[in-house]
Every structure is written in C-alpha cells, then in structure tokens.
Design a protein around this motif. Structure first.
Motif, PDB file in Angstrom:
ATOM      1  N   ARG A 189       0.821  -1.217   0.000  1.00  0.00           N
ATOM      2  CA  ARG A 189       0.000   0.000   0.000  1.00  0.00           C
ATOM      3  C   ARG A 189       0.850   1.261   0.000  1.00  0.00           C
ATOM      4  NH1 ARG A 189      -5.320  -0.631   0.634  1.00  0.00           N
ATOM      5  NH2 ARG A 189      -6.077  -2.680   1.286  1.00  0.00           N
ATOM      6  N   SER A 239      -5.588 -10.633  -0.526  1.00  0.00           N
ATOM      7  CA  SER A 239      -5.417  -9.392   0.242  1.00  0.00           C
ATOM      8  C   SER A 239      -4.456  -8.452  -0.468  1.00  0.00           C
ATOM      9  CB  SER A 239      -4.894  -9.709   1.649  1.00  0.00           C
ATOM     10  OG  SER A 239      -5.812 -10.503   2.379  1.00  0.00           O
ATOM     11  N   LYS A 273      -6.072  -6.487  -3.148  1.00  0.00           N
ATOM     12  CA  LYS A 273      -6.906  -5.401  -2.630  1.00  0.00           C
ATOM     13  C   LYS A 273      -6.117  -4.110  -2.430  1.00  0.00           C
ATOM     14  CE  LYS A 273     -10.513  -7.975  -0.150  1.00  0.00           C
ATOM     15  NZ  LYS A 273     -11.193  -8.134   1.160  1.00  0.00           N
ATOM     16  N   THR A 274      -4.811  -4.205  -2.375  1.00  0.00           N
ATOM     17  CA  THR A 274      -4.006  -2.999  -2.182  1.00  0.00           C
ATOM     18  C   THR A 274      -3.965  -2.143  -3.445  1.00  0.00           C
ATOM     19  OG1 THR A 274      -1.906  -4.011  -2.904  1.00  0.00           O
ATOM     20  CG2 THR A 274      -2.518  -4.259  -0.571  1.00  0.00           C
ATOM     21  N   HIS A 282      -4.246  -1.907   9.279  1.00  0.00           N
ATOM     22  CA  HIS A 282      -3.848  -2.614   8.055  1.00  0.00           C
ATOM     23  C   HIS A 282      -4.594  -3.939   7.915  1.00  0.00           C
ATOM     24  CE1 HIS A 282      -0.768   0.101   6.688  1.00  0.00           C
ATOM     25  NE2 HIS A 282      -0.141   0.072   7.859  1.00  0.00           N
ATOM     26  N   LYS A 311      -7.943  -4.070   6.175  1.00  0.00           N
ATOM     27  CA  LYS A 311      -7.961  -3.869   4.728  1.00  0.00           C
ATOM     28  C   LYS A 311      -7.605  -5.161   3.995  1.00  0.00           C
ATOM     29  CE  LYS A 311      -6.653   1.046   4.994  1.00  0.00           C
ATOM     30  NZ  LYS A 311      -6.407   1.168   6.424  1.00  0.00           N
ATOM     31  N   THR A 312      -7.567  -6.269   4.744  1.00  0.00           N
ATOM     32  CA  THR A 312      -7.225  -7.566   4.162  1.00  0.00           C
ATOM     33  C   THR A 312      -8.421  -8.520   4.272  1.00  0.00           C
ATOM     34  OG1 THR A 312      -6.464  -8.661   6.205  1.00  0.00           O
ATOM     35  CG2 THR A 312      -4.889  -7.200   5.081  1.00  0.00           C
ATOM     36  N   ALA A 351     -10.266  -8.865   7.676  1.00  0.00           N
ATOM     37  CA  ALA A 351     -10.896  -7.651   8.219  1.00  0.00           C
ATOM     38  C   ALA A 351     -11.863  -7.992   9.346  1.00  0.00           C
ATOM     39  CB  ALA A 351     -11.636  -6.908   7.109  1.00  0.00           C
TER      40      ALA A 351
END
Length: 297
Positions: free
Chosen positions: A8, A36, A39-40, A251, A254-255, A258
């Motif tokens: 990120r 995950s 998703k970044t 953090h 955001k994976t 979550a």
C-alpha cells in the motif's frame, strides 16, 4: 499485514516481489494473502512461496518461547534466491510498514555485508554476546536488530557468510541467547552499517515501558516507517496493550482478515495474567531496592 502494508505504501512504478520463506503455510492461507495483496491496488505485485524444511535447523538453539526454528530461515536467503540478485531487503513478518520501502531499498550498502538498525543494547550487555571479549569485540560495539536487513547478497556468497553463522551457532550452542540475531552480530560485528531507526522502530519492551528497567540507549527519532512488533507482546495475542497495535489492526482491516480481533475471553484472561505478572514484578523490584538500601546503610 507485513505484505499488504508494504504494498500500500510502495511506489506503483516499482516491481514488487515478495519472496516468502515458509514452512507449512496452507494453500488456503496463501490464497487469502494473495487476495489481500490484490486489494491494495498494486496489481503487478507478486508472491513467491519458498518452502524451507524445518529439519534444516535441527539442533539449533531456540532462546525464546515465542520464537520458532523458522527464525534461522533468513540465513538461507543467498541459497534460495536467484544468483543474479546481488541485493535484497529482508523483513520479519511481525511488522507494519508505513512508508515507501523503495527509499530503503535504494540505500547504498557500500562494501558492508548488511545494513540494519540498532537494537537497544550493546554487545557487552547481558542480552548481548556473552563471549565478546573472547571474540575480540569491543565492549562499546553496537548491536543490531535482525528484523529488517538490507543484505549484500554478492558479498554474503563470496564470503560464505551463512555457513560462518551456522558454524558459530553450533560451536557456541551453550551460550547463545538470541538465536541467529546474536550469531549475525558476532560474525559481522565490524561488517555492518547502521540504518536510521525509523526503518526498524522496535516496540519498547514492557520492562522499559513500566520503568522496571532503564534503557541504555534511546533512538533519536520517533518516526516509524516500519513498526517492528519485536517483543513477546504481539497485537494478535491476548494482553497486548501498547498503542502501536492500532496500526496493525488498521492494516489488517484492509485484508481478507478484516474485523478479526482476539476473542474477548482470551483477551480478558491475557490481561489478567499480565496484570498479575506486572504486580509480581513490581513487588520484586521493590524488594530488591529495599535490600540494596539496607546493604548501603
């Protein structure tokens, strides 16, 4: 968290490759990690799963209950990475990245075997290198933390550094305290360069935070480009109460994990055990002070 926080914050023009040295990570967990990572938004980032059998580390001493034999896997980096790579950034998995690692990766190693941030001790401290005199190491020599290393792979291979460290571990098995970190410091005590502490901002150990133990060295920076959860207190374990754990969960949320938190009952029990231990330690410290006061009188 280590992988996704790094991605990120990384410049999107970089080529980002995570070589994960592992043993026994299931396919399901690997898939969740890779999902995950997507998703970044770092779409060209990739993960290479490098399996290292634990049998490779049989007989090597483990000095702490929260450490596993996989701590020694970093010593195999020159063997498991492509020979054309001459420089690599090694990261422990118990970290949270808050800045662009490209800046760290681009630092010139020069002729050193590695660059690392200091630990809070010197080699002559009780947790340092017990046989430093025998090795000819000055008492005031700095001691580095091995959680973040910028490694000169070319020099490691030429000087067979990994084999030298493994040999040291076997020859000094009885006195080793801090596993491969201690051996790396013993072998490379005069062959490493110092990174700014912000690149490996280590969690202040509980004894220091509560004033039970006085820190001999305090870093000059509060900037936390990489937070290293280096003590036995981990954000994902019950009883952890330092404020930096918020960064971990920011953090994590955001994976694919979550919303996960330590179960309430486990957290309650963990904090209870921690409170009891803190009380015992405080009483023990008070008794020692009283004893010292009486002896001085």
């Amino acid at each position: 968290v280590a992988i996704c926080s790094a991605a990120r914050n990384c410049d999107r023009t970089r080529q980002l490759v995570f070589n994960v040295i592992q043993s026994g990570i299931s396919l399901d967990v690997r898939n969740k990690i890779e999902s995950s990572l997507k998703k970044t938004g770092f779409l060209n980032a990739q993960v290479n799963w490098l399996t290292v059998p634990l049998e490779h580390f049989e007989g090597l001493k483990i000095g702490q209950s929260y450490i596993t034999p996989m701590t020694y896997a970093r010593l195999l980096i020159p063997n498991v990475l492509p020979v054309e790579l001459e420089k690599v950034l090694y990261l422990d998995s118990d970290i949270s990245v808050n800045d662009d690692l490209g800046e760290l990766r681009d630092i010139d190693i020069g002729d050193k075997s590695l660059l690392a941030a200091r630990d809070s001790i010197y080699v002559s401290d009780p947790r340092g290198i017990i046989n430093y005199r025998e090795l000819g190491i000055p008492a005031e020599a700095k001691y580095f933390n091995a959680g973040v290393l910028l490694i000169n792979l070319k020099k490691w291979r030429v000087q067979d550094t990994s084999e030298r460290v493994f040999r040291y571990l076997k020859e000094h098995h009885e006195i080793i305290q801090m596993n491969d970190q201690e051996a790396l410091n013993a072998v490379l005590w005069d062959d490493w360069g110092e990174l700014d502490y912000r690149w490996n901002w280590q969690i202040v150990w509980r004894g220091y935070r509560l004033g039970r133990v006085q820190r001999k060295w305090i870093p000059e920076t509060d900037k936390k480009s990489i937070i290293h959860f280096s003590s036995a207190e981990k954000p994902w374990l019950p009883g952890c109460d330092y404020e930096e754990k918020r960064c971990f969960f920011d953090h994590l949320d955001k994976t694919e994990w979550a919303g996960w938190r330590v179960p309430i009952l486990k957290e309650f029990l963990g904090r209870s055990v921690r409170a009891i231990q803190d009380t015992r330690d405080a009483i023990g410290m008070l008794r020692r002070r009283i004893k010292i006061g009486k002896s001085e009188n």
